[in-house]
Scaffold this active site. Structure first.
Site, mmCIF file in Angstrom:
data_model
loop_
_atom_site.group_PDB
_atom_site.id
_atom_site.type_symbol
_atom_site.label_atom_id
_atom_site.label_comp_id
_atom_site.label_asym_id
_atom_site.label_seq_id
_atom_site.Cartn_x
_atom_site.Cartn_y
_atom_site.Cartn_z
ATOM 1 N N HIS A 5 0.811 -1.214 0.000
ATOM 2 C CA HIS A 5 0.000 0.000 0.000
ATOM 3 C C HIS A 5 0.848 1.270 0.000
ATOM 4 C CE1 HIS A 5 -2.757 2.907 2.278
ATOM 5 N NE2 HIS A 5 -3.320 2.727 1.101
ATOM 6 N N GLU A 25 0.573 -0.625 -4.806
ATOM 7 C CA GLU A 25 -0.430 0.400 -5.083
ATOM 8 C C GLU A 25 0.250 1.756 -4.982
ATOM 9 O OE1 GLU A 25 -3.904 2.830 -2.968
ATOM 10 O OE2 GLU A 25 -1.821 2.528 -2.412
ATOM 11 N N ASP A 27 -0.377 6.063 -5.515
ATOM 12 C CA ASP A 27 -1.375 7.136 -5.584
ATOM 13 C C ASP A 27 -0.986 8.134 -6.667
ATOM 14 O OD1 ASP A 27 -2.935 6.406 -3.095
ATOM 15 O OD2 ASP A 27 -0.917 6.607 -2.271
ATOM 16 N N HIS A 41 0.229 10.781 -1.833
ATOM 17 C CA HIS A 41 -1.032 10.555 -1.124
ATOM 18 C C HIS A 41 -1.473 11.798 -0.366
ATOM 19 C CE1 HIS A 41 -4.075 9.000 1.584
ATOM 20 N NE2 HIS A 41 -4.098 7.868 0.905
ATOM 21 N N ASP A 85 -3.962 4.105 -7.804
ATOM 22 C CA ASP A 85 -5.073 4.698 -7.060
ATOM 23 C C ASP A 85 -5.201 6.133 -7.557
ATOM 24 O OD1 ASP A 85 -6.898 5.678 -5.283
ATOM 25 O OD2 ASP A 85 -5.862 5.000 -3.482
#
Length: 278
Positions: A5, A25, A27, A41, A85
């Site tokens: 993440h 993942e 962002d 993020h 994301d």
């Protein structure tokens, strides 16, 4: 799939893969012209994480390409799947198409090297808002216009806003994505709130949609899962992937006797668009 993440700086790719992730993942934020700008993020983010790591998007994509290109000195063979994301909150439903088009062009240039021996990872476009389904249409259009429609075979889709599954299916169909056409369905909540608080009802609904004869989902993942008990609960519910800040926790659970004979880590040879039949 163990999905690391919030991997927003290039050095974190190695960090998460070393801990056991076979997927990451990242962002993606956008500027006022709907152009992808940073891998970033910002606050708030998950507990126990620093929210401000970032790269310029072109720099990140270049680093990601190297990590997923066989023969490169930075190549990590374990890394097979990347979830973008897409922080489309600053886009409107009318600029989402433009954002998708520009992002498609950017991936083609910096990740796929114009379709010539670029990175090999499978890509999931994860969008938080059903109203931004046109991002997918724009992305697909960009690759078709550039003469590289074949790369869409490496691209899957996810809506991450925990919306009603029927509405999610409708949004995908509006974007020109057929049922089970490389569709992942996510469900989750920040690790600052216990996953017990959210429960697994929607995860179980997504899993039964995946396993039904008339569903739209190929794979299901749950986020953000860091605790041993929550990992076991997610695996018992039948998910295909777990997004986590602690990949080593997932590795340890997969090595427990209950799961060892049943589940294994996916490799690049496992097609992430095919529904797994145990």
């Amino acid at each position: 799939w163990i999905m690391g993440h919030m991997v927003n700086e290039i050095y974190q790719i190695d960090e998460f893969v070393d801990l056991g992730a076979n997927s990451i993942e990242t962002d993606i934020t956008f500027d006022d012209n709907a152009m992808a700008e940073y891998s970033f993020h910002g606050v708030p983010c998950d507990c126990r994480r620093y929210c401000h790591k970032w790269e310029y998007i072109n720099t990140f994509l270049d680093g990601l390409r190297r990590a997923t290109t066989p023969g490169d000195s930075k190549f990590r063979k374990e890394l097979a799947l990347v979830v973008f994301d897409l922080k489309t909150g600053d886009l409107s439903s009318s600029t989402a198409n433009k954002g998708g088009k520009l992002f498609g062009q950017k991936l083609l240039q910096h990740y796929w090297k114009g379709g010539n021996n670029g990175g090999r990872a499978y890509i999931i476009l994860s969008i938080p808002d059903l109203d931004h389904y046109a991002f997918i249409s724009g992305f697909k259009e960009a690759l078709k216009t550039a003469g590289h429609e074949e790369l869409l075979a490496k691209v899957g889709y996810d809506f991450s806003g925990n919306d009603d599954l029927g509405s999610t299916r409708t949004a995908l169909n509006k974007a020109g994505v057929k049922d089970r056409e490389r569709v992942w369905q996510s469900d989750g909540i920040t690790n600052c709130v216990s996953t017990l608080f959210r429960g697994l009802d929607r995860v179980k609904k997504a899993v039964s949609n995946r396993d039904s004869s008339n569903g739209y989902i190929n794979k299901v993942y749950h986020w953000t899962v860091d605790k041993y008990g929550s990992v076991r609960d997610a695996l018992d519910a039948g998910v295909d992937g777990v997004m986590t800040n602690d990949p080593d926790v997932i590795v340890n659970v997969l090595n427990e006797s209950k799961y060892k004979g049943k589940l294994r880590l996916a490799t690049y040879d496992d097609n992430p668009w095919e529904t797994f039949k145990p």
